[in-house]
Design an enzyme around this catalytic site. Sequence first.
Site, mmCIF file in Angstrom:
data_model
loop_
_atom_site.group_PDB
_atom_site.id
_atom_site.type_symbol
_atom_site.label_atom_id
_atom_site.label_comp_id
_atom_site.label_asym_id
_atom_site.label_seq_id
_atom_site.Cartn_x
_atom_site.Cartn_y
_atom_site.Cartn_z
ATOM 1 N N ASP A 1 0.834 -1.200 0.000
ATOM 2 C CA ASP A 1 0.000 0.000 0.000
ATOM 3 C C ASP A 1 0.865 1.245 0.000
ATOM 4 O O ASP A 1 1.776 1.389 0.823
ATOM 5 C CB ASP A 1 -0.909 0.029 1.229
ATOM 6 N N TYR B 1 2.720 10.209 0.261
ATOM 7 C CA TYR B 1 3.926 9.729 0.924
ATOM 8 C C TYR B 1 5.175 10.189 0.160
ATOM 9 O O TYR B 1 5.570 9.616 -0.838
ATOM 10 C CB TYR B 1 3.917 8.209 1.024
ATOM 11 N N LYS C 1 -3.782 5.741 -3.305
ATOM 12 C CA LYS C 1 -4.859 6.568 -2.760
ATOM 13 C C LYS C 1 -5.171 7.753 -3.666
ATOM 14 O O LYS C 1 -4.361 8.137 -4.510
ATOM 15 C CB LYS C 1 -4.479 7.017 -1.354
ATOM 16 N N GLY D 1 -1.291 1.098 12.026
ATOM 17 C CA GLY D 1 -1.036 1.739 13.314
ATOM 18 C C GLY D 1 -1.288 0.850 14.516
ATOM 19 O O GLY D 1 -1.782 1.332 15.546
ATOM 20 N N ILE E 1 3.947 3.264 21.013
ATOM 21 C CA ILE E 1 3.979 2.990 22.445
ATOM 22 C C ILE E 1 3.713 1.519 22.767
ATOM 23 O O ILE E 1 4.218 1.001 23.771
ATOM 24 C CB ILE E 1 2.991 3.908 23.200
#
Length: 332
Positions: free
Chosen positions: A51, A56, A82, A232, A238
Amino acid sequence: MKKRRVGSTALEITEVSFGGAAVGGLYRACPREAAMQTLQVAWDAGLRYFDTAPFYGFGLSERRFGDFLRDKPRDSYVLSTKVGRLFRPVPKDQIPDHSYVDPLPFALDYDYSYDGIMRSVEFSYARLGLNRIDILFVHDIGVYTHGVEKTKLHFRQLMDGGLKALEKLKSSRVISAYGLGVNEVQICLDVLHQAPLDCILLASRYSLLDRTAEAELLPLCRQRQTSLIIGGVFNSGILATGPVPGAHFDYLPATQNILDRVGAMEKIAAEGGYPLAAAAFQFPLHEPVVASVLTGTAKPANLARNLQLLDIPVPETEFAKYDPCTVVQKLG
């Protein structure tokens, strides 16, 4: 690597896929050699869904994906890009700052109209140097990117013309599927209530830490036969690093509440005998409506490390322990 079907289409994609933001220079420069090496690691690991997006690196990622994939048998991989942004050349000192380092010399305009979608596809073909795109995602439409008032305009553009362009491209077999590529749930619900989508690339909203998609979007996707592709999974890092100083959540420094919740999650993982990152990476794939989990980096070693997380056993019963209510109890 196992594959899953995209919506009700005949298209199948690998359960793990490679995303191209980092090889376009997101946050740090990515030399061409590193980009090619990283893509090769993905290919060698069996990833066959790739993708990218015009955004980008302002075309840089698409160019690199096309260069890498050009000599591969075309039916051996699935490619998505996209639509929604159009680019125009500008002097180097006028290149806008969107967190890409050394992007190509362009500025962007948003356009979700029929003509905007069609022009975007033509430009993507030229940048990719390929003659087929399998999936198109409407990129970053919604309040998260545009705010309330501009979203109303863009939403109307999409409803009045953009979706007609995507449907025409699909019905004429130029593409096999289309959907949204976003970071928020509400715009997905708004579109799905008015029009069918084959798939949604959703970043950061269906993870161990952020369950925003669970209440309404997952049930609606099941009802509408819309697949999810989840990006994500580490929520800006984190869930991979743990609650260390400087840890980020949702692109910003993590609050104390988030640090505490992730700390409680680390205890659950430690008690189960596996790293938290492994549970985070594997979690979305336990939902049947999820077709793939997207991972992206510009470093071959980081990609190899992420892919190794798939091989670490995390019992099915463990995932219930990360229910938000359970994690809050753990904090107590």
